[in-house]
Design a protein around this motif. Sequence first.
Motif, PDB file in Angstrom:
ATOM      1  N   ILE A  11     -49.712  88.548 -55.857  1.00  0.00           N
ATOM      2  CA  ILE A  11     -48.737  88.675 -57.388  1.00  0.00           C
ATOM      3  C   ILE A  11     -48.314  87.517 -57.577  1.00  0.00           C
ATOM      4  N   VAL A  12     -48.700  86.846 -58.767  1.00  0.00           N
ATOM      5  CA  VAL A  12     -48.205  85.391 -58.992  1.00  0.00           C
ATOM      6  C   VAL A  12     -47.302  85.141 -60.306  1.00  0.00           C
ATOM      7  N   ALA A  13     -46.289  85.033 -60.352  1.00  0.00           N
ATOM      8  CA  ALA A  13     -45.559  84.704 -61.260  1.00  0.00           C
ATOM      9  C   ALA A  13     -45.848  83.544 -62.218  1.00  0.00           C
ATOM     10  N   THR A  14     -45.694  83.632 -63.594  1.00  0.00           N
ATOM     11  CA  THR A  14     -46.118  82.622 -64.382  1.00  0.00           C
ATOM     12  C   THR A  14     -44.799  82.086 -65.420  1.00  0.00           C
ATOM     13  N   PRO A  15     -44.877  80.770 -65.669  1.00  0.00           N
ATOM     14  CA  PRO A  15     -43.751  80.419 -66.654  1.00  0.00           C
ATOM     15  C   PRO A  15     -43.404  81.529 -67.785  1.00  0.00           C
ATOM     16  N   ILE A  16     -42.260  81.472 -68.140  1.00  0.00           N
ATOM     17  CA  ILE A  16     -41.899  82.292 -69.479  1.00  0.00           C
ATOM     18  C   ILE A  16     -41.728  81.755 -70.816  1.00  0.00           C
ATOM     19  N   GLY A  17     -42.031  80.356 -70.486  1.00  0.00           N
ATOM     20  CA  GLY A  17     -42.154  79.420 -71.662  1.00  0.00           C
ATOM     21  C   GLY A  17     -42.470  77.954 -71.262  1.00  0.00           C
ATOM     22  N   ASN A  18     -41.512  77.402 -70.397  1.00  0.00           N
ATOM     23  CA  ASN A  18     -41.615  76.051 -70.025  1.00  0.00           C
ATOM     24  C   ASN A  18     -42.754  75.978 -68.876  1.00  0.00           C
ATOM     25  N   LEU A  19     -43.799  75.385 -69.299  1.00  0.00           N
ATOM     26  CA  LEU A  19     -45.149  75.460 -68.148  1.00  0.00           C
ATOM     27  C   LEU A  19     -44.578  74.767 -66.973  1.00  0.00           C
ATOM     28  N   GLY A  20     -43.662  73.841 -66.984  1.00  0.00           N
ATOM     29  CA  GLY A  20     -43.037  73.074 -65.768  1.00  0.00           C
ATOM     30  C   GLY A  20     -42.609  73.969 -64.854  1.00  0.00           C
ATOM     31  N   ASP A  21     -42.400  75.260 -65.208  1.00  0.00           N
ATOM     32  CA  ASP A  21     -41.730  76.224 -63.940  1.00  0.00           C
ATOM     33  C   ASP A  21     -42.702  76.777 -63.242  1.00  0.00           C
TER      34      ASP A  21
END
Length: 275
Positions: A11-21
Amino acid sequence: MDAPLAPGLYIVATPIGNLGDMSRRGAEVLRGVAAVACEDTRITGKLLGHLGIKQRMIRYDDHAGDAAREGLLVLAAQQPVALVSDAGTPLISDPGFKLVREAKARGIAVTSLPGASAAVVALTLSGLPSDRFLFAGFLPNKAKARADTLGALAAIPATLVFYETAPRLEAALTAIAQILPGREVAVARELTKKFEECRTGAPDALIAHYATHPPKGEIVLVIAPPGEPTTDPGEADALLRAALATRKPSQAAAEVARTTGLDRKALYARALELK
């Protein structure tokens, strides 16, 4: 990545807006799996392109049936498979619960990588109590169901967190003012993006602000927990008398309830006495 990933569901969390996250570990997992299960291949494809990853994608969203889930489970039993949502942490108001539950039931290894979550980001920005909170997903669209949901959660001694959409914001804030009088609310929007905003205040003030500044983007509502009323009876009477000068008893009681957090029915009874 030092060694190949073991079979299982990641399960991989991805950015909610800023791709640097996007975390380094998350990127490494996406690079090392046999396939990425995602809500929208176009959105996930942009993220993978940003990371320089070419990867097989399999669509898995709220409309996915048993056959799609079975295919992912069979694959995850033999090879590593990643599960992502369009943004944020999978399963948090996003698809994945049934897939994870069935994987665990079959003895398939499940690994969760921490990362961005709009609910948590909004909570930390709101300035409202964060020691205890309840995330309740999206508020219902219909007025009665929305009111019933807020009423059912009214007595919970915790900050409430909801997802909402811009077109429904005014209706949601109006319901909060009516069902949860006296509570501060934070409206967090465009989180981690260029025009990020988190505005905290009384629902009526927020309604007035957004009437002249129409909101855009996805929204998180954070509602303060119930607290002990701090207004003494003398102060409440003074507020009621002032309100009764221009309003009916029911309207005066509602206004004072909103500003003090005191019980509206009790205030109404007292307003009739003062009138």
